[in-house]
Design an enzyme around this catalytic site. Structure first.
Site, short mmCIF file in Angstrom:
data_model
loop_
_atom_site.label_atom_id
_atom_site.label_comp_id
_atom_site.label_asym_id
_atom_site.label_seq_id
_atom_site.Cartn_x
_atom_site.Cartn_y
_atom_site.Cartn_z
N GLU A 46 24.81 -23.47 -17.76
CA GLU A 46 25.55 -23.55 -18.99
C GLU A 46 25.82 -22.53 -19.87
O GLU A 46 27.04 -22.34 -20.07
CB GLU A 46 24.73 -24.40 -19.92
CG GLU A 46 24.44 -25.92 -19.41
CD GLU A 46 22.67 -26.01 -18.87
OE1 GLU A 46 22.22 -27.03 -18.73
OE2 GLU A 46 22.44 -25.08 -18.09
N CYS A 68 18.51 -27.93 -21.00
CA CYS A 68 17.18 -27.47 -21.55
C CYS A 68 17.21 -27.55 -23.20
O CYS A 68 18.09 -27.37 -23.71
CB CYS A 68 16.64 -26.26 -21.26
SG CYS A 68 17.51 -24.71 -21.76
N ARG A 177 16.82 -20.34 5.79
CA ARG A 177 15.88 -19.51 5.17
C ARG A 177 16.37 -18.99 3.85
O ARG A 177 15.65 -18.99 2.81
CB ARG A 177 15.54 -18.22 5.98
CG ARG A 177 14.66 -18.39 7.24
CD ARG A 177 14.64 -17.31 8.10
NE ARG A 177 13.81 -17.44 9.31
CZ ARG A 177 13.63 -16.66 10.30
NH1 ARG A 177 13.91 -15.28 10.04
NH2 ARG A 177 12.91 -16.91 11.45
N ASP A 193 4.22 -14.44 18.28
CA ASP A 193 5.67 -14.05 18.35
C ASP A 193 5.80 -12.80 17.51
O ASP A 193 7.08 -12.19 17.46
CB ASP A 193 6.58 -15.15 17.56
CG ASP A 193 6.56 -16.44 18.35
OD1 ASP A 193 6.09 -16.32 19.70
OD2 ASP A 193 7.00 -17.33 17.88
N LEU A 197 10.69 -12.84 10.13
CA LEU A 197 10.98 -14.09 8.95
C LEU A 197 12.05 -13.67 8.01
O LEU A 197 12.13 -14.46 7.02
CB LEU A 197 9.65 -14.65 8.35
CG LEU A 197 8.52 -15.12 9.37
CD1 LEU A 197 7.46 -15.35 8.43
CD2 LEU A 197 8.89 -16.14 10.29
N ARG A 200 18.91 -12.61 9.05
CA ARG A 200 19.66 -11.33 9.52
C ARG A 200 20.79 -11.83 10.12
O ARG A 200 21.18 -12.86 10.52
CB ARG A 200 18.80 -10.80 10.93
CG ARG A 200 17.22 -10.25 10.41
CD ARG A 200 16.57 -9.64 11.46
NE ARG A 200 16.27 -10.59 12.56
CZ ARG A 200 15.44 -11.58 12.51
NH1 ARG A 200 14.64 -11.83 11.20
NH2 ARG A 200 15.23 -12.49 13.63
N GLY A 289 4.04 -23.21 14.62
CA GLY A 289 3.95 -23.64 15.81
C GLY A 289 3.40 -25.02 15.77
O GLY A 289 3.44 -25.87 14.71
N THR A 291 0.47 -26.64 16.48
CA THR A 291 -0.78 -27.04 15.52
C THR A 291 -0.45 -27.27 14.04
O THR A 291 -0.79 -28.27 13.61
CB THR A 291 -1.87 -26.06 15.85
OG1 THR A 291 -2.10 -25.83 17.24
CG2 THR A 291 -3.08 -26.33 14.89
N LEU A 292 0.33 -26.38 13.57
CA LEU A 292 0.69 -26.33 12.25
C LEU A 292 1.72 -27.46 11.81
O LEU A 292 1.47 -28.24 10.80
CB LEU A 292 1.27 -25.04 11.67
CG LEU A 292 1.68 -24.89 10.17
CD1 LEU A 292 0.41 -25.36 9.13
CD2 LEU A 292 2.22 -23.61 9.69
#
Length: 355
Positions: A46, A68, A177, A193, A197, A200, A289, A291-292
């Protein structure tokens, strides 16, 4: 309002812990000013639009979130609008922040300004899902990204994964990202890997925060993340079982270390995400990966699922995109509904959201 929402999207990934807001000021069919929340959360949308407009007397102001009403680092936007004397303010959402939560709308109405609420509310809710979830649930909005073959594999049996998808898909991920506050991986992906992160090859003007879940700080401080932590921030979430020498080595890289609880030899993912929300993060992109990914799905912590599918097949000996979920019945499986599906270069992108 559609234009204001498009402006708000420009701030995604750069305004945390504040919301990404857009504002357009119109009079007699002509745009007088427009703005969006600036990096770091200020100036607000604003204020940017009012400064550009100069004179907003009698105008209509379109803003994607209730202005706000509290004094913080800057005066309230609701008061700035009252001073500017528009005839009407149109908003998409009421701000759930207890410091605002209807007070901004009330200030405007008390000054004789017509207020119209709820315009394109569904789109505005979607855009600021991270800000809203952090306030309402104390958790960030989490997008889980997978890049797989048509048979659901992310690497060969030997671990080769570069590259499953094509260049266009990888660039699309780098763009994703930038629209998230942070990118998250686990220790296994980091060791396999050695990712950096960052965004690019797309002319990025900023970089996301980089997060690593690493209970015992097993990832090397001499990795890409460690070597670049001074230039682009890295946060590591670890447990009390991390060796003191590893803690010291990572601190020497200028990475920030956050100790979180562990349970049964693993970091508690809910506690990890709550800690990150406490630190102000609203939107996280997980590129971990199998598992996560499986752990996040099992815990119900993944809000969106982005899957890139390449026209390749590896076979059952390849590494699956998801680890075990421990399901006994199909009814127990995590469920998502399709939001979008399109071709990205030679690959297919499917965007799912939690049902």
């Amino acid at each position: 309002m559609a234009h204001a929402l498009a402006l708000a999207a420009r701030g995604l990934g750069r305004t945390w812990p504040n919301p990404a807001v857009g504002c357009v000021i119109v009079r007699d069919g002509r745009i007088l000013g427009r703005g969006w929340t600036q990096p770091g959360g200020r100036p607000h949308a604003e204020r940017m639009a009012l400064d550009q407009a100069g004179d907003a007397t009698g105008a209509t102001v379109y803003v994607t979130l209730e202005p706000c009403a509290h004094h913080g680092a800057t005066p309230p936007c609701a008061e700035a609008l009252v001073t500017a004397r528009p005839a009407r303010v149109v908003t998409a959402l009421t701000d759930p922040d207890p410091r605002v939560s209807g007070r901004g709308h009330a200030l405007l109405r008390a000054a004789g300004i017509t207020v119209t609420e709820g315009i394109r509310a569904e789109e505005a809710t979607r855009l600021n899902a991270g800000f809203l979830k952090r306030l309402r649930e104390g958790l960030p909005f989490l997008t889980l990204k997978l890049a797989t073959t048509v048979d659901g594999r992310i690497a060969t049996a030997t671990g080769e994964s570069r590259w499953i998808t094509g260049l266009e898909a990888r660039r699309a991920v780098h763009q994703m990202r930038l629209t998230h506050d942070a990118v998250l991986v686990g220790a296994g992906t980091a060791r396999a890997d050695d990712p950096d992160l960052t965004a690019r090859d797309i002319g990025a003007s900023h970089q996301p925060l980089r997060l690593l879940l690493d209970r015992r700080l097993s990832h090397s401080p001499d990795s890409r993340l460690g070597r670049t932590a001074k230039d682009h921030p890295v946060w590591l979430l670890h447990s009390a079982s991390a060796p003191p020498d590893r803690i010291a080595s990572w601190k020497a890289t200028h990475a920030r270390l956050l100790q979180v609880p562990e349970a049964e030899g693993h970091l508690d993912l809910t506690d990890c995400l709550r800690r990150l929300a406490d630190e102000g993060l609203t939107r996280i992109l997980c590129e971990g990966g199998g598992t996560l990914a499986a752990a996040l799905l099992k815990a119900g912590l993944a809000d969106d699922l982005i899957q890139f599918t390449a026209g390749k097949a590896i076979g059952s000996e390849g590494m699956p995109a998801l680890g075990p979920l421990g399901l006994e019945t199909l009814a127990d499986s995590p469920r998502f509904r399709l939001l979008d599906q399109r071709r990205i270069g030679t690959d297919l992108l499917a965007h799912w959201t939690r049902a």
